[in-house]
Design an enzyme around this catalytic site. Structure first.
Site, PDB file in Angstrom:
ATOM      1  N   ASN A   1    -109.883 -39.012 -19.528  1.00 37.53           N
ATOM      2  CA  ASN A   1    -110.230 -37.830 -20.319  1.00 37.53           C
ATOM      3  C   ASN A   1    -110.448 -36.677 -19.355  1.00 37.53           C
ATOM      4  O   ASN A   1    -111.298 -36.765 -18.461  1.00 37.53           O
ATOM      5  CB  ASN A   1    -111.507 -38.071 -21.141  1.00 37.53           C
ATOM      6  CG  ASN A   1    -111.984 -36.810 -21.832  1.00 37.53           C
ATOM      7  OD1 ASN A   1    -111.193 -35.936 -22.181  1.00 37.53           O
ATOM      8  ND2 ASN A   1    -113.286 -36.701 -22.035  1.00 37.53           N
ATOM      9  N   GLY A   2    -109.694 -35.605 -19.521  1.00 36.07           N
ATOM     10  CA  GLY A   2    -109.829 -34.460 -18.632  1.00 36.07           C
ATOM     11  C   GLY A   2    -108.469 -33.942 -18.235  1.00 36.07           C
ATOM     12  O   GLY A   2    -107.443 -34.260 -18.853  1.00 36.07           O
TER      13      GLY A   2
END
Length: 448
Positions: A102-103
């Site tokens: 995530n990111g």
């Protein structure tokens, strides 16, 4: 955004991962996937679609194993394609490894180019594969050192779950831009983007994974490894403004309480003489409650939400977002007709959703429509995992507040101040990443 989840247990985890991913569905609606380990080998199932559509009973039964990770995705880097679905898988010295991310990395393109020049052939177009390849490249039996070496090279936002045949690993970027929570249910350990999966499984949150921390979970328990030099945390404030569920408590801040406080502060900063306070569901509801309670103006449900529709901002194309607005929210004529209303929403990004909502409320008979926004104007693109790649797409980057008001057709328009945002979070504003509002990037997007 995306959602990551990992479980270490003594029992099969595929069904728990399935339930947990359902509670993270709001973080990504393009694809979903699960990878598990039975102690000898890794198995994986992933494809495009919602969690409920991706996993059939046969898929869950096939994914036997007591350790596993799951992922839900909406695309930033790489685009929405089958080959970009996660978890990704690779080999490190003959050992299978799976990764969920995530990111967004800001230097992945130059890293990818260098790796390709070294002869690496990529199977996807997303930045997460760069992370996986670097870890497997530097892995010599010590996963912590491989991750530390990788973290010295990658720049940007990342909360990651990593699966090996006998362990679950989670780590977070040095600024803690994206959330990551550690929990426990009996002897099971759970890591997740939010606390909801942990609580749904009957567990309890232990703590947040700290910025720059690596957590390794194996048959001896959970072990923490930290970088030698930490950074000042810069948690993404948009998590509290919009992305996280109302019941999420991330890095000590509850999203519902934050949003309700924003509504109270907005009344202090921008009062409005109206008959009714109306939220844009769902993230606008707590702020509308706060605005109503602080002002004494009645709260009303003026927009009915189709609960089977996803988030409009996360739709991949503008055309899909505009259609989704009509399908998702419908004015309640009996509530808004002949009323002066103030509409509470979390943000204005492109402006198209606000304009269409106001038009529809006026068509439903509202005499006045004022807007109050529980975030400052979004003037700068996010390079850390939110799909605002260019300032030309951001209405606040190109228009004054008065021009925006005229563009969306509101009778008045006000945004919460940066000081108000800090007050709502009860932390100094420097604790947050506010780059989308003020251009103050914790990691310079032009680092090369």
């Amino acid at each position: 955004m995306c959602g990551v989840l990992g479980i270490y247990s003594k029992e099969d985890v595929s069904r728990k991962l399935f339930y947990g991913l359902n509670s993270l569905q709001h973080r990504g609606q393009e694809s979903a996937g699960i990878a598990t380990s039975n102690g000898e080998e890794l198995k994986r199932h992933r494809t495009m679609g919602l969690v409920q559509d991706v996993f059939k009973e046969s898929d869950i039964n096939m994914l036997e194993g007591s350790i596993g990770i799951g992922h839900v995705r909406y695309s930033t880097a790489g685009g929405a394609h089958e080959f970009n679905t996660q978890p990704l898988m690779g080999f490190a010295r003959g050992e299978m490894v799976a990764l969920g991310h995530n990111g967004n990395l800001i230097n992945y393109q130059i890293l990818r180019t260098r790796l390709e020049e070294d002869g690496m052939m990529f199977q996807s177009t997303n930045d997460s594969e760069v992370i996986l390849y670097l870890i497997t490249r530097y892995y010599n039996g010590d996963i912590v050192e491989a991750i530390r070496t990788t973290m010295k090279l990658i720049e940007g936002a990342y909360s990651i779950t990593l699966l090996l045949k006998d362990k679950l690993v989670a780590f977070r970027d040095p600024y803690g831009i994206r959330p990551l929570v550690l929990g426990r249910e009996g002897d099971d350990y759970i890591v997740s983007s939010e606390n909801a999966p942990i609580e749904i499984m009957g567990g309890e949150v232990i703590r947040d994974v700290e910025p720059g921390e690596i957590v390794v979970i194996d048959d001896t328990g959970a072990h923490s490894y930290k970088l030698d030099e930490g950074e000042t945390p810069r948690n993404c404030v948009f998590e509290y403004v919009y992305f996280a569920r109302n019941d999420a408590t991330l890095d000590g801040i509850n999203a519902y309480t934050f949003r309700r406080r924003c509504g109270e502060i907005l009344w202090e900063e921008s009062p409005c003489d109206v008959d009714l306070v109306i939220p844009v569901p769902d993230s606008g509801i707590p702020s509308a409650i706060g605005y109503s309670q602080a002002s004494g103006i009645p709260f009303g449900e003026g927009l009915v939400k189709n609960r089977y529709m996803g988030r409009t901002f996360i739709k991949p194309t503008q055309q899909e977002r505009e259609i989704a607005v009509k399908l998702k929210l419908n004015p309640l004529i009996d509530v808004v007709k002949d009323k002066r209303i103030v509409l509470l929403d979390d943000s204005i990004v492109r402006g198209t959703t606000s304009r269409k909502l106001i038009d529809r409320l006026r068509d439903a008979g509202a005499k006045e429509v004022h807007m109050r926004i529980t975030s400052p104007p979004v003037c700068h693109p996010c390079y850390y995992g939110i799909d605002t790649p260019s300032r030309k797409n951001l209405i606040a980057a190109n228009q004054s507040v008065e021009e925006m008001r005229e563009n969306i057709g509101a009778d008045s328009l006000s945004f919460i101040s940066m000081d108000g945002l800090a007050e709502a979070g009860k932390k100094d504003i420097d604790h947050f990443c506010t780059a989308c509002f003020d251009g103050n990037y914790p990691v310079d997007p032009i680092i090369i």
